[in-house]
Design a protein around this motif. Structure first.
Motif, mmCIF file in Angstrom:
data_model
loop_
_atom_site.group_PDB
_atom_site.id
_atom_site.type_symbol
_atom_site.label_atom_id
_atom_site.label_comp_id
_atom_site.label_asym_id
_atom_site.label_seq_id
_atom_site.Cartn_x
_atom_site.Cartn_y
_atom_site.Cartn_z
ATOM 1 N N SER A 121 0.833 -1.202 0.000
ATOM 2 C CA SER A 121 0.000 0.000 0.000
ATOM 3 C C SER A 121 0.876 1.265 0.000
ATOM 4 O O SER A 121 0.581 2.241 -0.694
ATOM 5 N N MET A 122 1.960 1.234 0.769
ATOM 6 C CA MET A 122 2.865 2.409 0.830
ATOM 7 C C MET A 122 3.639 2.584 -0.469
ATOM 8 O O MET A 122 3.791 3.690 -0.976
ATOM 9 N N ILE A 123 4.115 1.452 -1.013
ATOM 10 C CA ILE A 123 4.918 1.525 -2.249
ATOM 11 C C ILE A 123 4.077 2.051 -3.415
ATOM 12 O O ILE A 123 4.543 2.869 -4.209
ATOM 13 N N THR A 124 2.836 1.570 -3.485
ATOM 14 C CA THR A 124 1.998 1.930 -4.647
ATOM 15 C C THR A 124 1.290 3.279 -4.480
ATOM 16 O O THR A 124 0.570 3.698 -5.386
ATOM 17 N N ARG A 125 1.497 3.934 -3.336
ATOM 18 C CA ARG A 125 0.814 5.211 -3.079
ATOM 19 C C ARG A 125 1.113 6.256 -4.158
ATOM 20 O O ARG A 125 0.239 7.030 -4.539
ATOM 21 N N SER A 126 2.365 6.226 -4.656
ATOM 22 C CA SER A 126 2.763 7.269 -5.609
ATOM 23 C C SER A 126 2.139 7.086 -6.999
ATOM 24 O O SER A 126 1.903 8.059 -7.695
ATOM 25 N N ILE A 171 -0.670 4.711 -7.712
ATOM 26 C CA ILE A 171 -2.115 4.370 -7.746
ATOM 27 C C ILE A 171 -2.823 5.402 -6.864
ATOM 28 O O ILE A 171 -2.715 5.361 -5.638
ATOM 29 N N THR A 172 -3.500 6.315 -7.495
ATOM 30 C CA THR A 172 -4.090 7.430 -6.726
ATOM 31 C C THR A 172 -5.397 7.059 -6.028
ATOM 32 O O THR A 172 -5.679 7.574 -4.945
ATOM 33 N N SER A 173 -6.169 6.166 -6.653
ATOM 34 C CA SER A 173 -7.449 5.780 -6.037
ATOM 35 C C SER A 173 -7.203 4.895 -4.808
ATOM 36 O O SER A 173 -6.516 3.870 -4.911
ATOM 37 N N ASP A 174 -7.739 5.335 -3.669
ATOM 38 C CA ASP A 174 -7.558 4.598 -2.407
ATOM 39 C C ASP A 174 -8.055 3.156 -2.516
ATOM 40 O O ASP A 174 -7.391 2.219 -2.086
ATOM 41 N N ARG A 175 -9.269 3.029 -3.092
ATOM 42 C CA ARG A 175 -9.885 1.697 -3.148
ATOM 43 C C ARG A 175 -9.077 0.743 -4.021
ATOM 44 O O ARG A 175 -8.841 -0.408 -3.642
ATOM 45 N N THR A 230 -5.455 -3.775 -4.593
ATOM 46 C CA THR A 230 -4.212 -4.317 -5.164
ATOM 47 C C THR A 230 -3.320 -4.872 -4.056
ATOM 48 O O THR A 230 -2.747 -5.969 -4.190
ATOM 49 N N SER A 231 -3.219 -4.113 -2.954
ATOM 50 C CA SER A 231 -2.351 -4.550 -1.845
ATOM 51 C C SER A 231 -2.825 -5.873 -1.270
ATOM 52 O O SER A 231 -2.018 -6.774 -1.012
ATOM 53 N N ALA A 277 -11.982 -8.125 -2.856
ATOM 54 C CA ALA A 277 -13.372 -7.667 -2.971
ATOM 55 C C ALA A 277 -13.936 -7.288 -1.595
ATOM 56 O O ALA A 277 -14.652 -6.287 -1.463
ATOM 57 N N ILE A 278 -13.595 -8.055 -0.564
ATOM 58 C CA ILE A 278 -14.096 -7.769 0.795
ATOM 59 C C ILE A 278 -13.518 -6.438 1.286
ATOM 60 O O ILE A 278 -14.243 -5.586 1.829
ATOM 61 N N ILE A 279 -12.212 -6.243 1.072
ATOM 62 C CA ILE A 279 -11.584 -4.990 1.512
ATOM 63 C C ILE A 279 -12.193 -3.809 0.747
ATOM 64 O O ILE A 279 -12.445 -2.741 1.313
ATOM 65 N N GLY A 280 -12.456 -4.037 -0.559
ATOM 66 C CA GLY A 280 -13.096 -2.988 -1.365
ATOM 67 C C GLY A 280 -14.448 -2.617 -0.787
ATOM 68 O O GLY A 280 -14.808 -1.436 -0.690
#
Lengths: 233, 217
Positions: free
Chosen positions: A100-105, A107-111, A116-117, A211-214
């Motif tokens: 989640s931290m690596i892809t922050r830059s 992937i802008t959409s939180d969901r 992905t994480s 899907a559950i986290i989403g």
């Protein structure tokens, strides 16, 4: 350690019912079977994300005790099952946070980032835990091989057969040691069967987890907010 | 894994095993599991299995359920036994080890109400683990019931069809996501209830069975 932490810090007392409820959730989720594949979901990574690395092992221990009492887990392998499930939960949490931290830059959409994480975290963690399980079987294999040789020797002795297979004890144990180095052939078929079947399970688990986290992010995002973010807000 | 049925049999049935003290049953279980772990003799394993089957029959336990519970580990052991090359006798011993240890445990859980079992385990387990076991056991029924009604609703609406995998994943994840939120609500409510009842980090257990309490009254 987690149990001591809860007992020493009263603010963690509130978390006890939460650990219990997540353990119950994992147990109930395990009863859902994907019928055509005879695969039951685990949701250990979701449990790890919801509880964090300190409390997740407690939930893992409870799940394993209840499963072993029901004959589902096996009382004699309670320890190793607990270690594997704890590693899944804690590793899943760490990977979820890391990815989640690596892809922050980028992937802008939180969901999308959370999904992905969880997807990647679940795939990696389940792959590692399956390999660990195979490692455990591999380490147990020399013992089984020795027992197998003993049984064969006993059978020959009972039949009164004197052949090249019934060597004196010293030679026999030396032979066993030699076999111990070749052992992968003993469990090769088992390992390849597991590694062929398991990826399908990892994929189902990863898709469902994402899907559950989403869904949680859409309905109640505060459950996934980290402590740092809470302090900032 | 029908926990409700197991609980009903453990609390409502009446047999010799149900009347035995918990510690006696646990001692029997420990001896049995220690023997299963230490022996590789097929004859000894069959004898231990026969002993538990006889106990189940004498104690009027549902044999089909007992065997069903005991056969769970067989699924995985069969895969291991078939795909490895340790010989027939080791494969049979491995299958029996899994089956007999699960059989002994199923005998115990079908004849002992959980609160009594947890109260006995509380003497050896850390307090926090025992409290967690007790709470998990209580919440298991609440969550299982909620999931059951959710799955029934989805099935009636045709949302759980394996012919449409995308729809299936979407429905299943929504149901499980809702279950997570429901679980959090239950946990919060449970803590409030416990606090009102004077919970200070320790749950006290009864050491008598519901039947004994009734007869005392």
């Amino acid at each position: 350690m987690a149990s001591r932490l809860i007992e020493s810090r009263p603010e963690y007392r509130r978390k006890i019912p939460l650990v219990a409820v997540v353990a119950a959730f994992v147990l109930v989720a395990m009863s859902i079977e994907i019928a055509p594949l005879a695969y039951h979901i685990n949701l250990s990574i979701i449990a790890g994300i919801l509880l964090g690395p300190l409390l997740a092992p407690l939930a893992a221990f409870i799940v394993e005790i209840v499963l072993s009492l029901l004959g589902h887990g096996g009382i004699t392998v309670l320890g190793i099952n607990f270690i594997l499930l704890s590693l899944e939960m804690v590793g899943g949490w760490a990977l979820y946070r890391g990815i989640s931290m690596i892809t922050r830059s980028f992937i802008t959409s939180d969901r999308t980032r959370l999904k992905t994480s969880v997807f990647l975290g679940t795939l990696i963690v389940l792959c590692c835990s399956t390999l660990l399980m195979l490692g455990v079987v591999y380490t147990a294999a020399p013992g089984l091989s020795a027992i197998s040789s003993e049984h064969a020797a006993e059978a020959h002795a009972d039949e009164g057969v004197v052949s090249e297979h019934t060597e004196p004890a010293d030679e026999h144990s030396a032979d066993d040691e030699d076999h111990a180095h070749e052992l992968p052939s003993d469990i090769r078929v088992f390992a390849s069967t597991v590694l062929v079947l398991a990826p399908l399970g990892w994929l189902i688990e990863a898709i469902l987890g994402a899907a559950i986290i989403g869904y949680i992010e859409r309905v109640k995002p505060e459950l996934l907010v980290t402590q740092k973010r809470k302090k900032r807000s | 894994m029908n926990v409700t049925t197991i609980d009903r049999i453990a609390t409502q049935h009446d047999g010799i095993l149900h009347r035995l003290p918990v510690w006696t049953k646990l001692l029997l279980l420990c001896i049995s599991i220690a023997s299963v772990v230490s022996t590789w003799s097929i004859g000894v394993l069959i004898a231990i299995g026969a002993f538990w089957m006889a106990l189940g029959l004498v104690g009027r336990l549902p044999i089909r359920l007992m065997l069903g519970l005991a056969s769970y580990p067989l699924i995985f052991t069969v895969l291991f036994a078939i795909t490895t090359e340790f010989g027939l006798s080791v494969a049979i011993a491995l299958l029996l080890k899994g089956f007999v240890s699960a059989l002994s445990l199923s005998c115990i859980i079908l004849s002992t109400p959980y609160p009594l079992l947890f109260a006995a385990l509380g003497k050896v387990l850390p307090r926090i683990i025992n409290d967690l076991l007790f709470m998990t056991y209580r919440m298991l029924f609440i969550i299982a019931e909620e999931l059951g009604s959710m799955m029934l609703g989805l099935r009636l609406r045709g949302q759980l069809s394996y012919k449409q995998p995308l729809k299936l994943v979407s429905s299943l994840s929504t149901a499980l996501g809702t279950l997570v939120l429901f679980s959090f609500d239950v946990a919060s409510r449970q803590y409030d209830i416990l606090t009102i009842r004077g919970y200070s980090g320790r749950i006290h257990y009864t050491t008598t069975s519901p039947k004994q309490e009734k007869s005392d009254e």
